[in-house]
Enzyme design. Structure first.
Site, PDB file in Angstrom:
ATOM      1  N   LYS A   1       0.864  -1.182   0.000  1.00  0.00           N
ATOM      2  CA  LYS A   1       0.000   0.000   0.000  1.00  0.00           C
ATOM      3  C   LYS A   1       0.898   1.229   0.000  1.00  0.00           C
ATOM      4  O   LYS A   1       1.675   1.447   0.930  1.00  0.00           O
ATOM      5  CB  LYS A   1      -0.907  -0.011   1.225  1.00  0.00           C
ATOM      6  CG  LYS A   1      -1.803   1.217   1.295  1.00  0.00           C
ATOM      7  CD  LYS A   1      -2.759   1.149   2.465  1.00  0.00           C
ATOM      8  CE  LYS A   1      -3.609   2.407   2.524  1.00  0.00           C
ATOM      9  NZ  LYS A   1      -4.505   2.403   3.677  1.00  0.00           N
TER      10      LYS A   1
ATOM     11  N   LYS B   1      -2.021  -1.530  -3.979  1.00  0.00           N
ATOM     12  CA  LYS B   1      -2.900  -0.362  -3.926  1.00  0.00           C
ATOM     13  C   LYS B   1      -2.059   0.902  -3.965  1.00  0.00           C
ATOM     14  O   LYS B   1      -1.104   0.997  -3.199  1.00  0.00           O
ATOM     15  CB  LYS B   1      -3.701  -0.426  -2.627  1.00  0.00           C
ATOM     16  CG  LYS B   1      -4.583   0.770  -2.388  1.00  0.00           C
ATOM     17  CD  LYS B   1      -5.220   0.632  -1.053  1.00  0.00           C
ATOM     18  CE  LYS B   1      -5.935   1.939  -0.769  1.00  0.00           C
ATOM     19  NZ  LYS B   1      -6.405   2.019   0.572  1.00  0.00           N
TER      20      LYS B   1
END
Ligand code: PBG
Length: 339
Positions: free
Chosen positions: A209, A262
């Protein structure tokens, strides 16, 4: 095999043009359909939803046209539509009325996500309810863990992440998705689930992330912008690819069942490298800012929304994602149905 090196083709003299013609398989739609490599299905999709307190509330998020904060009663309605479209899974984010320094609402047995999960699972037993495990929506400082001075204290935050996950699973969550990027969070959650009799509940880890500008609209939607500083001491530097593989390997070792990258669009290379490095399912999160860009351009008539969304999501799947979390899920499922 490289055609030039292929002895059979060498013998036939088929080294390239004019014998070889890529256009032969592109001439008609049935031909193109036969050789199509990547096919999107509603079953690939997860639809993220924002839940808020109150009754009969539908508060549109201005930077995310079509996305709204929903009270639980309206959420139930919305999930009916989602299930009817063949989308198998939703991802829940909670927006509590009250926040405090330790994010109590995140792990409260009667917190907003816990109540929503109970209500949904009572009505839609086949729907996969995935819950985001993080403190940032519940802390008054907006960081993803506990503060020590102005530092996010990694180890002191872990137990609360585990408590949050347990409270979600107790309420009926099918999968928990830790997005807090604390070191060790997956292992601590795995052990806590196992010790509480939830050894069969999977963890979808936000493994790679990034500290991304593409989360801007989400922070409006979830009211979770940090009140000071930023998330760069725990989320990854957008410049780093190898580090993503290290994060993924750690999460796999700690017991992740699904690993996530992400955002998606600026990180397709990372998706491809993660896909090549693990045999677990790979998820990609097509985040709020990616959605907002498409919506803004489409609203201006600058892009054809259906074409662009299909191309983007196909690209994310082609890069190696098995599962795509996207705010376009309902639209795509409708377009797939229309054919
Ligand atoms: C944090 C979290 C974020 C998103 C999902 N979980 C935001 C952040 O880290 O600031 C972003 C999702 C999106 O932008 O669509 N718990």
């Amino acid at each position: 095999m490289n055609r030039l090196m292929d002895p059979i083709n060498e013998a036939r003299g088929r080294a390239g043009f004019p014998e070889v013609r890529g256009r032969r398989l592109r001439r008609t739609e049935p031909m193109r359909t036969m050789v199509r490599e990547t096919i999107l299905r509603p079953a690939d999709l997860v639809y993220p939803l924002f839940i808020t307190e109150g009754d009969n509330v539908r508060r549109e998020v201005s930077s995310m046209p079509g996305v709204a904060q929903l009270s639980i009663d309206r959420l139930i309605e919305e999930v009916g539509t989602i299930a009817e479209l063949g989308i198998p899974a939703i991802l829940l984010f909670g927006i509590p009325d009250e926040k405090d320094a330790v994010g109590t609402g995140a792990y409260a047995p009667d917190g907003i996500v816990q109540r929503a999960t109970r209500e949904l699972k009572a009505r839609y037993s086949d729907l996969l309810v995935i819950t985001d495990v993080c403190l940032c929506e519940y802390t008054n400082h907006g960081h993803c863990g506990l503060l020590h001075g102005t530092d996010v204290d990694n180890d002191a935050s872990l137990d609360l992440q585990a408590q949050t996950a347990i409270s979600h699973v107790e309420a009926g969550a099918d999968i928990v998705a830790p997005s807090n990027m604390m070191d060790g969070t997956v292992g601590v959650i795995r052990r806590a689930l196992d010790n509480n009799g939830y050894e069969t509940t999977p963890i979808m880890a936000y493994s790679a992330k990034y500290a991304s500008g593409f989360y801007g609209p989400f922070r409006d939607a979830a009211a979770s912008a940090p009140s000071f500083g930023d998330r760069r001491s725990y989320q990854m530097d957008p410049a780093n690819g190898r580090e993503a593989l290290r994060e993924v390997a750690l999460d796999v070792a700690e017991g992740a069942d699904i690993v996530m990258v992400k955002p998606a669009l600026a990180y397709l290379d990372v998706i491809a490298r993660v896909r090549a490095s693990v045999d677990l399912p790979v998820a990609a999160y097509n985040v709020s800012g990616e959605y907002a860009m498409v919506k803004a351009a489409a609203a201006n008539g600058w892009l054809d929304e259906r074409r662009i969304v299909t191309e983007i999501l196909t690209g994310i799947k082609r890069a190696g994602a098995d599962i795509i979390l996207t705010y376009h899920a309902k639209d795509l499922a409708r377009w797939l149905r229309e054919g």
